[in-house]
Design a protein around this motif. Structure first.
Motif, PDB file in Angstrom:
ATOM      1  N   GLY A  78      -0.368   6.975   5.502  1.00 21.01           N
ATOM      2  CA  GLY A  78       0.736   6.486   4.696  1.00 21.01           C
ATOM      3  C   GLY A  78       0.793   4.970   4.604  1.00 21.01           C
ATOM      4  O   GLY A  78       1.861   4.406   4.366  1.00 21.01           O
ATOM      5  N   VAL A  79      -0.347   4.306   4.802  1.00 23.91           N
ATOM      6  CA  VAL A  79      -0.416   2.843   4.705  1.00 23.91           C
ATOM      7  C   VAL A  79      -1.371   2.503   3.560  1.00 23.91           C
ATOM      8  O   VAL A  79      -2.588   2.630   3.706  1.00 23.91           O
ATOM      9  N   THR A  80      -0.834   2.101   2.423  1.00 28.20           N
ATOM     10  CA  THR A  80      -1.660   1.775   1.258  1.00 28.20           C
ATOM     11  C   THR A  80      -2.517   0.546   1.553  1.00 28.20           C
ATOM     12  O   THR A  80      -2.216  -0.213   2.485  1.00 28.20           O
ATOM     13  N   PRO A  81      -3.567   0.322   0.776  1.00 31.55           N
ATOM     14  CA  PRO A  81      -4.395  -0.870   1.002  1.00 31.55           C
ATOM     15  C   PRO A  81      -3.595  -2.176   0.976  1.00 31.55           C
ATOM     16  O   PRO A  81      -3.806  -3.043   1.833  1.00 31.55           O
ATOM     17  N   SER A  82      -2.676  -2.322   0.045  1.00 34.68           N
ATOM     18  CA  SER A  82      -1.897  -3.576   0.001  1.00 34.68           C
ATOM     19  C   SER A  82      -0.964  -3.674   1.207  1.00 34.68           C
ATOM     20  O   SER A  82      -0.758  -4.767   1.756  1.00 34.68           O
ATOM     21  N   GLN A  83      -0.395  -2.552   1.657  1.00 29.95           N
ATOM     22  CA  GLN A  83       0.432  -2.566   2.863  1.00 29.95           C
ATOM     23  C   GLN A  83      -0.407  -2.898   4.097  1.00 29.95           C
ATOM     24  O   GLN A  83       0.054  -3.599   4.998  1.00 29.95           O
ATOM     25  N   ALA A  84      -1.647  -2.406   4.132  1.00 34.17           N
ATOM     26  CA  ALA A  84      -2.544  -2.701   5.253  1.00 34.17           C
ATOM     27  C   ALA A  84      -2.849  -4.191   5.326  1.00 34.17           C
ATOM     28  O   ALA A  84      -2.830  -4.785   6.413  1.00 34.17           O
ATOM     29  N   VAL A  85      -3.122  -4.803   4.191  1.00 36.66           N
ATOM     30  CA  VAL A  85      -3.408  -6.249   4.160  1.00 36.66           C
ATOM     31  C   VAL A  85      -2.208  -7.020   4.695  1.00 36.66           C
ATOM     32  O   VAL A  85      -2.340  -7.905   5.550  1.00 36.66           O
ATOM     33  N   SER A  86      -1.018  -6.687   4.215  1.00 35.43           N
ATOM     34  CA  SER A  86       0.192  -7.368   4.686  1.00 35.43           C
ATOM     35  C   SER A  86       0.418  -7.133   6.179  1.00 35.43           C
ATOM     36  O   SER A  86       0.785  -8.054   6.917  1.00 35.43           O
ATOM     37  N   ALA A  87       0.193  -5.915   6.642  1.00 34.54           N
ATOM     38  CA  ALA A  87       0.389  -5.582   8.052  1.00 34.54           C
ATOM     39  C   ALA A  87      -0.567  -6.364   8.938  1.00 34.54           C
ATOM     40  O   ALA A  87      -0.162  -6.892   9.984  1.00 34.54           O
ATOM     41  N   LEU A  88      -1.838  -6.452   8.541  1.00 34.32           N
ATOM     42  CA  LEU A  88      -2.798  -7.200   9.341  1.00 34.32           C
ATOM     43  C   LEU A  88      -2.475  -8.687   9.356  1.00 34.32           C
ATOM     44  O   LEU A  88      -2.646  -9.355  10.380  1.00 34.32           O
ATOM     45  N   ARG A  89      -1.982  -9.213   8.246  1.00 34.12           N
ATOM     46  CA  ARG A  89      -1.569 -10.626   8.220  1.00 34.12           C
ATOM     47  C   ARG A  89      -0.412 -10.872   9.180  1.00 34.12           C
ATOM     48  O   ARG A  89      -0.400 -11.846   9.925  1.00 34.12           O
ATOM     49  N   ARG A  90       0.582  -9.972   9.148  1.00 36.55           N
ATOM     50  CA  ARG A  90       1.724 -10.104  10.068  1.00 36.55           C
ATOM     51  C   ARG A  90       1.265 -10.035  11.514  1.00 36.55           C
ATOM     52  O   ARG A  90       1.680 -10.844  12.353  1.00 36.55           O
TER      53      ARG A  90
END
Length: 171
Positions: A78-90
């Motif tokens: 349930g983690v879209t590619p754009s959500q994954a990018v934001s999550a890894l940045r955070r």
């Protein structure tokens, strides 16, 4: 010497810290994640040093008995590619602020991955995005000899406790 059960608990705690920094409340634990759980594996722990040189040059060098690396792994869905990018940045920003060392950070068409090392340890935690809106989290230790008398499974591996992380998603 390192007690594999204690090491697995430490790694589980590290993955929990990383989960907390990812801030992905929409994600759920992926029960079908391959390799999910805690593992003690000696197959990659080889002899080193001059006294064991003949064992090192073998086409298939033997593993050192009584020595394992421990890992703790789980996946989220349930983690879209754009959500994954934001999550890894955070996560990268917050973990760096806490003194963790970034050993790999790549956001590209081919990889979305963050590898970090907590201060004062050789442990590594890697977070990687995968197809179908999945995010994998794995922590692993260096090879270490375990003490004699360590409780073993029926397969001859050190017994490890069940993973707790990510705590909010486990029943």
């Amino acid at each position: 010497m390192a007690d594999p059960a204690v090491t697995s608990q430490r790694l589980d705690g590290l993955t929990q810290q990383v989960y907390d920094t990812l801030d992905v409340p929409q994600a759920t634990l992926d029960p079908k994640w391959p390799g999910s759980g805690q593992e003690a594996d000696g197959s990659g722990c080889y002899y080193t040093g001059l006294k064991d040189l003949t064992k090192q040059v073998s086409d298939s060098p033997p593993s050192v008995p009584g020595v394992v690396t421990v890992s703790s792994e789980w996946g989220l869905k349930g983690v879209t590619p754009s959500q994954a990018v934001s999550a890894l940045r955070r996560a990268r920003k917050e973990l760096t602020r806490r003194g963790w060392k970034v050993t790999r950070y790549e956001i590209s068409d081919y990889w979305t991955v963050l590898s970090v090392q907590p201060p004062g340890t050789d442990d590594v935690v890697r977070v990687e995005a995968f197809p179908y809106d999945r995010l994998g989290v794995v922590a692993y230790s260096e090879c270490a000899r375990y003490p004699s008398g360590t409780p073993m499974t029926e397969w001859g591996d050190p017994e490890l406790p069940a993973p707790q992380a990510p705590a909010p998603l486990r029943g």
